[in-house]
Design a protein around this motif. Structure first.
Motif, PDB file in Angstrom:
ATOM      1  N   MET A 184       0.939  -1.184  -0.070  1.00 31.66           N
ATOM      2  CA  MET A 184      -0.045   0.126   0.073  1.00 31.66           C
ATOM      3  C   MET A 184       0.996   1.314  -0.079  1.00 31.66           C
ATOM      4  O   MET A 184       2.094   1.234   0.430  1.00 31.66           O
ATOM      5  CB  MET A 184      -1.009   0.022   1.214  1.00 31.66           C
ATOM      6  N   ARG A 185       0.428   2.288  -0.670  1.00 26.60           N
ATOM      7  CA  ARG A 185       1.224   3.481  -0.750  1.00 26.60           C
ATOM      8  C   ARG A 185       0.412   4.570  -0.343  1.00 26.60           C
ATOM      9  O   ARG A 185      -0.974   4.543  -0.661  1.00 26.60           O
ATOM     10  CB  ARG A 185       1.801   3.682  -1.989  1.00 26.60           C
ATOM     11  N   GLY A 186       0.866   5.583   0.108  1.00 32.13           N
ATOM     12  CA  GLY A 186       0.348   6.763   0.399  1.00 32.13           C
ATOM     13  C   GLY A 186      -0.564   7.056   1.890  1.00 32.13           C
ATOM     14  O   GLY A 186       0.128   6.637   2.762  1.00 32.13           O
ATOM     15  N   ASP A 187      -1.448   7.673   1.775  1.00 34.65           N
ATOM     16  CA  ASP A 187      -1.883   8.212   3.165  1.00 34.65           C
ATOM     17  C   ASP A 187      -2.928   6.983   3.707  1.00 34.65           C
ATOM     18  O   ASP A 187      -4.115   6.788   3.163  1.00 34.65           O
ATOM     19  CB  ASP A 187      -2.812   9.587   3.069  1.00 34.65           C
ATOM     20  N   PHE A 188      -2.719   6.138   4.373  1.00 39.38           N
ATOM     21  CA  PHE A 188      -3.391   4.989   4.990  1.00 39.38           C
ATOM     22  C   PHE A 188      -3.341   4.764   6.390  1.00 39.38           C
ATOM     23  O   PHE A 188      -2.358   5.479   7.095  1.00 39.38           O
ATOM     24  CB  PHE A 188      -3.328   3.741   4.317  1.00 39.38           C
ATOM     25  N   GLU A 189      -4.228   4.221   6.930  1.00 30.00           N
ATOM     26  CA  GLU A 189      -4.386   3.895   8.494  1.00 30.00           C
ATOM     27  C   GLU A 189      -4.522   2.437   8.651  1.00 30.00           C
ATOM     28  O   GLU A 189      -5.546   2.066   8.186  1.00 30.00           O
ATOM     29  CB  GLU A 189      -5.032   4.747   9.469  1.00 30.00           C
ATOM     30  N   LEU A 190      -3.517   1.635   9.058  1.00 28.23           N
ATOM     31  CA  LEU A 190      -3.963   0.140   9.573  1.00 28.23           C
ATOM     32  C   LEU A 190      -4.482   0.129  10.968  1.00 28.23           C
ATOM     33  O   LEU A 190      -3.851   0.696  11.769  1.00 28.23           O
ATOM     34  CB  LEU A 190      -2.654  -0.686   9.464  1.00 28.23           C
ATOM     35  N   ARG A 191      -5.337  -0.746  11.340  1.00 28.73           N
ATOM     36  CA  ARG A 191      -5.897  -1.139  12.696  1.00 28.73           C
ATOM     37  C   ARG A 191      -6.120  -2.523  12.640  1.00 28.73           C
ATOM     38  O   ARG A 191      -6.367  -3.321  11.955  1.00 28.73           O
ATOM     39  CB  ARG A 191      -7.325  -0.139  12.714  1.00 28.73           C
ATOM     40  N   THR A 192      -5.988  -2.844  14.131  1.00 26.04           N
ATOM     41  CA  THR A 192      -6.162  -4.493  14.352  1.00 26.04           C
ATOM     42  C   THR A 192      -7.805  -4.509  14.609  1.00 26.04           C
ATOM     43  O   THR A 192      -8.692  -3.485  14.544  1.00 26.04           O
ATOM     44  CB  THR A 192      -5.508  -4.590  15.632  1.00 26.04           C
ATOM     45  N   GLN A 193      -8.093  -5.657  14.749  1.00 28.74           N
ATOM     46  CA  GLN A 193      -9.683  -6.157  14.881  1.00 28.74           C
ATOM     47  C   GLN A 193     -10.275  -5.168  16.152  1.00 28.74           C
ATOM     48  O   GLN A 193     -11.262  -5.013  15.775  1.00 28.74           O
ATOM     49  CB  GLN A 193      -9.785  -7.541  15.010  1.00 28.74           C
ATOM     50  N   SER A 194      -9.424  -4.957  16.922  1.00 28.41           N
ATOM     51  CA  SER A 194      -9.828  -4.092  17.970  1.00 28.41           C
ATOM     52  C   SER A 194      -9.613  -2.709  18.111  1.00 28.41           C
ATOM     53  O   SER A 194     -10.239  -1.944  18.935  1.00 28.41           O
ATOM     54  CB  SER A 194      -9.497  -4.526  19.595  1.00 28.41           C
ATOM     55  N   GLY A 195      -9.376  -2.173  16.921  1.00 28.31           N
ATOM     56  CA  GLY A 195      -9.273  -0.808  16.359  1.00 28.31           C
ATOM     57  C   GLY A 195      -7.929   0.057  16.953  1.00 28.31           C
ATOM     58  O   GLY A 195      -7.886   1.201  16.705  1.00 28.31           O
ATOM     59  N   GLU A 196      -7.087  -0.862  17.399  1.00 23.17           N
ATOM     60  CA  GLU A 196      -5.755  -0.155  17.653  1.00 23.17           C
ATOM     61  C   GLU A 196      -4.907   0.093  16.344  1.00 23.17           C
ATOM     62  O   GLU A 196      -5.086  -0.817  15.481  1.00 23.17           O
ATOM     63  CB  GLU A 196      -4.958  -0.938  18.487  1.00 23.17           C
TER      64      GLU A 196
END
Length: 54
Positions: free
Chosen positions: A1-13
């Motif tokens: 993935m490139r660019g402006d992104f945010e990865l989160r765990t299943q619990s939202g962290e």
């Protein structure tokens, strides 16, 4: 993935990708899941179907 992104765990962290381009693990062998650490190369993983990048 490139660019402006945010990865989160299943619990939202939030998961810090550490850089602007990341690859997600598909083989299950990475020590830093969900991110790829290149272990698939020594593990012999090859994705099934579709076109491969050359």
């Amino acid at each position: 993935m490139r660019g402006d992104f945010e990865l989160r765990t299943q619990s939202g962290e939030v998961i810090d990708g550490g850089r602007g381009t990341v690859a997600l693990c598909r083989c299950g062998l990475s020590a830093i899941k969900p991110l790829c650490d290149g272990t698939h190369k020594v593990g012999g993983f090859h994705a099934s179907g579709g076109d491969r990048e050359r």
